[in-house]
Design an enzyme around this catalytic site. Sequence first.
Site, PDB file in Angstrom:
ATOM      1  N   ILE A   1      17.890  28.081  47.833  1.00 50.02           N
ATOM      2  CA  ILE A   1      18.304  28.110  46.425  1.00 50.02           C
ATOM      3  C   ILE A   1      18.186  26.743  45.762  1.00 50.02           C
ATOM      4  CG2 ILE A   1      20.789  27.716  46.713  1.00 50.02           C
ATOM      5  CD1 ILE A   1      21.099  30.150  44.690  1.00 50.02           C
TER       6      ILE A   1
ATOM      7  N   ASN B   1      34.230  26.685  47.665  1.00 49.03           N
ATOM      8  CA  ASN B   1      35.611  27.017  48.043  1.00 49.03           C
ATOM      9  C   ASN B   1      36.539  26.533  46.926  1.00 49.03           C
ATOM     10  OD1 ASN B   1      36.554  24.220  48.657  1.00 49.03           O
ATOM     11  ND2 ASN B   1      34.936  24.377  50.179  1.00 49.03           N
TER      12      ASN B   1
ATOM     13  N   GLY C   1      27.165  25.365  54.595  1.00 48.53           N
ATOM     14  CA  GLY C   1      26.345  26.451  54.030  1.00 48.53           C
ATOM     15  C   GLY C   1      25.607  26.045  52.771  1.00 48.53           C
ATOM     16  N   VAL C   2      25.564  26.968  51.840  1.00 47.03           N
ATOM     17  CA  VAL C   2      24.821  26.742  50.607  1.00 47.03           C
ATOM     18  C   VAL C   2      25.485  25.641  49.773  1.00 47.03           C
ATOM     19  CG1 VAL C   2      25.909  28.568  49.207  1.00 47.03           C
ATOM     20  CG2 VAL C   2      23.518  27.991  48.844  1.00 47.03           C
ATOM     21  N   ASP C   3      26.788  25.540  49.862  1.00 50.17           N
ATOM     22  CA  ASP C   3      27.544  24.502  49.150  1.00 50.17           C
ATOM     23  C   ASP C   3      27.088  23.103  49.591  1.00 50.17           C
ATOM     24  OD1 ASP C   3      29.508  23.321  47.608  1.00 50.17           O
ATOM     25  OD2 ASP C   3      31.209  24.045  48.782  1.00 50.17           O
TER      26      ASP C   3
ATOM     27  N   SER D   1      29.825  34.748  49.671  1.00 47.77           N
ATOM     28  CA  SER D   1      30.812  35.193  50.679  1.00 47.77           C
ATOM     29  C   SER D   1      30.227  35.721  51.984  1.00 47.77           C
ATOM     30  CB  SER D   1      31.758  36.274  50.121  1.00 47.77           C
ATOM     31  OG  SER D   1      32.794  35.708  49.361  1.00 47.77           O
ATOM     32  N   THR D   2      28.901  35.804  52.112  1.00 51.38           N
ATOM     33  CA  THR D   2      28.354  36.474  53.307  1.00 51.38           C
ATOM     34  C   THR D   2      28.060  35.540  54.479  1.00 51.38           C
ATOM     35  OG1 THR D   2      26.067  36.347  52.539  1.00 51.38           O
ATOM     36  CG2 THR D   2      27.328  38.301  51.887  1.00 51.38           C
ATOM     37  N   GLY D   3      28.422  34.266  54.330  1.00 53.66           N
ATOM     38  CA  GLY D   3      28.236  33.319  55.437  1.00 53.66           C
ATOM     39  C   GLY D   3      29.577  33.033  56.087  1.00 53.66           C
TER      40      GLY D   3
ATOM     41  N   TYR E   1      32.421  33.043  54.950  1.00 50.29           N
ATOM     42  CA  TYR E   1      33.507  33.931  54.531  1.00 50.29           C
ATOM     43  C   TYR E   1      33.374  35.358  55.061  1.00 50.29           C
ATOM     44  CZ  TYR E   1      35.550  30.337  51.485  1.00 50.29           C
ATOM     45  OH  TYR E   1      36.157  29.201  50.990  1.00 50.29           O
TER      46      TYR E   1
HETATM   47  N1  AR6 Z   1      19.833  28.875  49.957  1.00 45.94           N
HETATM   48  C1  AR6 Z   1      20.171  30.175  49.816  1.00 45.94           C
HETATM   49  N2  AR6 Z   1      21.099  30.776  50.573  1.00 45.94           N
HETATM   50  C2  AR6 Z   1      21.715  30.051  51.511  1.00 45.94           C
HETATM   51  C3  AR6 Z   1      21.428  28.678  51.737  1.00 45.94           C
HETATM   52  C4  AR6 Z   1      20.426  28.086  50.907  1.00 45.94           C
HETATM   53  N3  AR6 Z   1      20.076  26.798  51.015  1.00 45.94           N
HETATM   54  N4  AR6 Z   1      22.211  28.246  52.755  1.00 45.94           N
HETATM   55  C5  AR6 Z   1      22.960  29.280  53.162  1.00 45.94           C
HETATM   56  N5  AR6 Z   1      22.654  30.374  52.430  1.00 45.94           N
HETATM   57  P1  AR6 Z   1      27.939  30.348  52.842  1.00 45.94           P
HETATM   58  P2  AR6 Z   1      30.340  31.714  51.807  1.00 45.94           P
HETATM   59  C6  AR6 Z   1      23.225  31.747  52.504  1.00 45.94           C
HETATM   60  O1  AR6 Z   1      28.566  30.176  54.184  1.00 45.94           O
HETATM   61  O2  AR6 Z   1      30.227  32.775  52.840  1.00 45.94           O
HETATM   62  C7  AR6 Z   1      31.131  26.648  52.415  1.00 45.94           C
HETATM   63  O3  AR6 Z   1      31.534  25.725  53.372  1.00 45.94           O
HETATM   64  C8  AR6 Z   1      23.865  32.182  53.804  1.00 45.94           C
HETATM   65  O4  AR6 Z   1      22.884  32.671  54.716  1.00 45.94           O
HETATM   66  O5  AR6 Z   1      27.182  29.203  52.284  1.00 45.94           O
HETATM   67  O6  AR6 Z   1      30.613  32.115  50.393  1.00 45.94           O
HETATM   68  C9  AR6 Z   1      31.976  26.577  51.165  1.00 45.94           C
HETATM   69  O7  AR6 Z   1      32.416  25.275  50.885  1.00 45.94           O
HETATM   70  C10 AR6 Z   1      24.798  33.287  53.327  1.00 45.94           C
HETATM   71  O8  AR6 Z   1      24.106  34.542  53.236  1.00 45.94           O
HETATM   72  O9  AR6 Z   1      29.069  30.737  51.722  1.00 45.94           O
HETATM   73  C11 AR6 Z   1      33.097  27.514  51.471  1.00 45.94           C
HETATM   74  O10 AR6 Z   1      34.109  26.858  52.220  1.00 45.94           O
HETATM   75  C12 AR6 Z   1      25.174  32.855  51.925  1.00 45.94           C
HETATM   76  O11 AR6 Z   1      24.284  31.792  51.574  1.00 45.94           O
HETATM   77  C13 AR6 Z   1      32.466  28.582  52.307  1.00 45.94           C
HETATM   78  O12 AR6 Z   1      31.351  27.955  52.937  1.00 45.94           O
HETATM   79  C14 AR6 Z   1      26.601  32.367  51.771  1.00 45.94           C
HETATM   80  O13 AR6 Z   1      27.008  31.636  52.920  1.00 45.94           O
HETATM   81  C15 AR6 Z   1      31.960  29.725  51.464  1.00 45.94           C
HETATM   82  O14 AR6 Z   1      31.497  30.747  52.302  1.00 45.94           O
END
Ligand code: AR6
Length: 174
Positions: free
Chosen positions: A14, A27, A35-37, A120-122, A124
Amino acid sequence: MVMRDRITIIEGDITRQTVDAIVNAANTTLLGGGGVDGAIHRAAGPELLEECRGLGGCPTGQAKLTRGYRLPAKWVIHTVGPVWHGGRHGEDDLLANCYRSCFALASAHDLRSIAFPSISTGAYRFPFERAGRIAVRETQQFLAVNSTVEKVAFVCFGQAAYVSYRQILEELIG
Ligand code: AR6
């Protein structure tokens, strides 16, 4: 433009998307994470964290807008998805609220293109397909009443996510 042409599914990162706004799955502190954050903060540079420090966090289901700094996207919409606790703790509604809050900001700022990760799918642990159906349903409902947003992209991290989104879109929109 017909609904189906306004929704795209992309496999990729992304942080590389050239759109008006990318959505961050953050968060409640809005002070970064994994993750994406983490990827968004790394790509945007330290100015993003500086701006986030001034926002005072964000409740689950809501969203806040910042600049995109070194990202190709001009804006970042930070939203906080629910942590999955089995599905009987309002998780579906909270996730739907995330998409609604992001679209409300997109509409208020006249944004034309917006890219979402699968909120939320990582970390969380929200089940992927269930989350995808909520994402697509909320997008459909928003696009039906909005005419400024031309493109909504779902950016899928990996092929399995991409295939799953294609199926959901086919099922819900055709
Ligand atoms: N581009 C697109 N999608 C991505 C990328 C990327 N670069 N990296 C990961 N994903 P998550 P959450 C997908 O864990 O579940 C953080 O630490 C990944 O495969 O990033 O909402 C925050 O600070 C998954 O399908 O977010 C919060 O503490 C999706 O993005 C917590 O994680 C979301 O995964 C939020 O958890």
